[in-house]
Design an enzyme around this catalytic site. Sequence first.
Site, PDB file in Angstrom:
ATOM      1  N   ALA A 148      -1.839 -12.611   1.495  1.00  0.00           N
ATOM      2  CA  ALA A 148      -1.149 -11.595   2.301  1.00  0.00           C
ATOM      3  C   ALA A 148      -1.021 -12.021   3.756  1.00  0.00           C
ATOM      4  O   ALA A 148      -0.077 -11.631   4.440  1.00  0.00           O
ATOM      5  CB  ALA A 148      -1.864 -10.254   2.193  1.00  0.00           C
TER       6      ALA A 148
ATOM      7  N   ASN B  24      -7.199  -1.128   5.501  1.00  0.00           N
ATOM      8  CA  ASN B  24      -8.329  -1.851   4.914  1.00  0.00           C
ATOM      9  C   ASN B  24      -9.686  -1.406   5.441  1.00  0.00           C
ATOM     10  O   ASN B  24     -10.705  -1.651   4.805  1.00  0.00           O
ATOM     11  CB  ASN B  24      -8.164  -3.362   5.133  1.00  0.00           C
ATOM     12  CG  ASN B  24      -7.894  -3.715   6.577  1.00  0.00           C
ATOM     13  OD1 ASN B  24      -6.957  -3.217   7.193  1.00  0.00           O
ATOM     14  ND2 ASN B  24      -8.718  -4.569   7.143  1.00  0.00           N
TER      15      ASN B  24
ATOM     16  N   GLN C 163      -3.970  -3.697   0.277  1.00  0.00           N
ATOM     17  CA  GLN C 163      -5.005  -2.784  -0.227  1.00  0.00           C
ATOM     18  C   GLN C 163      -4.414  -1.685  -1.117  1.00  0.00           C
ATOM     19  O   GLN C 163      -5.153  -0.801  -1.558  1.00  0.00           O
ATOM     20  CB  GLN C 163      -5.735  -2.110   0.949  1.00  0.00           C
ATOM     21  CG  GLN C 163      -6.486  -3.054   1.856  1.00  0.00           C
ATOM     22  CD  GLN C 163      -7.792  -3.561   1.260  1.00  0.00           C
ATOM     23  OE1 GLN C 163      -8.260  -3.099   0.222  1.00  0.00           O
ATOM     24  NE2 GLN C 163      -8.390  -4.527   1.928  1.00  0.00           N
TER      25      GLN C 163
ATOM     26  N   GLY D 149      -3.682 -11.547  -3.978  1.00  0.00           N
ATOM     27  CA  GLY D 149      -4.304 -11.635  -5.301  1.00  0.00           C
ATOM     28  C   GLY D 149      -5.733 -11.122  -5.332  1.00  0.00           C
ATOM     29  O   GLY D 149      -6.131 -10.390  -6.244  1.00  0.00           O
TER      30      GLY D 149
ATOM     31  N   THR E 230       4.281 -27.147  -3.362  1.00  0.00           N
ATOM     32  CA  THR E 230       4.112 -26.989  -4.801  1.00  0.00           C
ATOM     33  C   THR E 230       3.326 -25.720  -5.093  1.00  0.00           C
ATOM     34  O   THR E 230       2.254 -25.508  -4.509  1.00  0.00           O
ATOM     35  CB  THR E 230       3.362 -28.200  -5.384  1.00  0.00           C
ATOM     36  OG1 THR E 230       4.061 -29.381  -5.012  1.00  0.00           O
ATOM     37  CG2 THR E 230       3.253 -28.107  -6.896  1.00  0.00           C
TER      38      THR E 230
ATOM     39  N   CYS F  18     -12.373 -10.209   7.998  1.00  0.00           N
ATOM     40  CA  CYS F  18     -11.658 -11.306   8.636  1.00  0.00           C
ATOM     41  C   CYS F  18     -12.071 -11.487  10.085  1.00  0.00           C
ATOM     42  O   CYS F  18     -11.798 -12.502  10.682  1.00  0.00           O
ATOM     43  CB  CYS F  18     -10.160 -11.038   8.579  1.00  0.00           C
ATOM     44  SG  CYS F  18      -9.758  -9.444   9.255  1.00  0.00           S
TER      45      CYS F  18
END
Length: 386
Positions: A76, A156, A184, A205, A244, A330
């Site tokens: 995100a 969050n 969230q 994820g 990739t 974070c």
Amino acid sequence: MAELNLPIYLDYQATTPLDPRVLAEMMPYLTTKFGNPHSTNHSFGWQADAGVERARNQVAALIGAEEGEIIFTSGATESNNIAIKGLAYSRYPDKNHLITVATEHTCVLESCRALERAGFEVTYLPVDDQGLINLAELEAAITSKTVLVSVMAVNNEIGVIQDLKAIGAICAGHGVAFHCDAAQAAGKIPLDVHDLKIDLMSISGHKIYGPKGVGVLYIRRMDSIKPLPLFDGGGQERGLRSGTLAPALCAGLGAACHYAAEDMARDHDHITALAEKMKGRLLHELSGVHFNGSEVARYIGNLNFTFEHVRADQLIKGLRDIALSTGAACSTEKVEPSHVLSALGLDKKQIDCSVRIGIGRMTTAAEIDFAIDKIITTVTGIRAGE
Ligand SMILES: *Cc1c(COP(=O)(O)O)cnc(C)c1O
């Protein structure tokens, strides 16, 4: 009494455990199906690509989007950066103004600050003591120079949900793009990008029982919404995100979205029952406890309390067997008080006494009972000077 495994995890906003069903769907892409999804000349590539495209469909289905509107990213944080900086630069210098909210995730606020340093103007809307923005204030802030409004779905730190439908309507009415950080929220509350008129949406994820290191940016197909890429390279992901793809991570995020949709009602009931019990007992059995953020407009799996006269670091230290946190994971490097709680009007002392408790799919009733008892005795003990 049910067997209890310690320590107990109550920090579901920092990250969630990987659902074993998700891991099972990732495994083939970490083993036999190892091809490069961008290799178009042989079956190894096709196999990996099929996994990625299946995942793209699963993500799209969760939010009512088309698979062609889904871009895979590293998380995100990257999705928010592409949405905010990429869109801002795509319309510059025609448009040079953005609107966001004081309580957004650090990666949204820092993206906006980076744009300010580059000459853009940003309006940071305040929130009321419930954590909600004023819609009239949002509308009044929009000018002919506004390119983007970025408002998160579920906060969050405090779990508050903004009125996305009203915000979407305001943005659409003024022809301004609406970006929503739904890290969230996706998979936890129903979100339909058409119903809410969301033009760009970020998903992570690892906040929805999927793997870390993968996320999604939903981008509505519309001429006015063509963010510039932040990376140059092979032009993967519609030229928006070169590099990739990691098929195992994409497959994991897709599976996480699939199970989130399938389990949403059950997760909701399970988490609501546990959270209501936690909230009810802490507020009734202890004095001097404040519940932070709106009681109504919220995701109930995220509870934030202020315990008067009990510093959060002391409480967390006392709760050795329980993993919870003061707020955003974070920004643990920083010792600054939470920008979210201060935007709600809490003073430094109150913020120092605040903790976040995150409840999720894997939390059990026995864990919650244990945690409640332990919090009550620890708070009482600290107040008694033990
Ligand atoms: C966790 C989180 C992010 C960052 O997601 P990553 O996938 O870890 O980069 C962004 N916004 C919110 C609201 C979050 O909770």
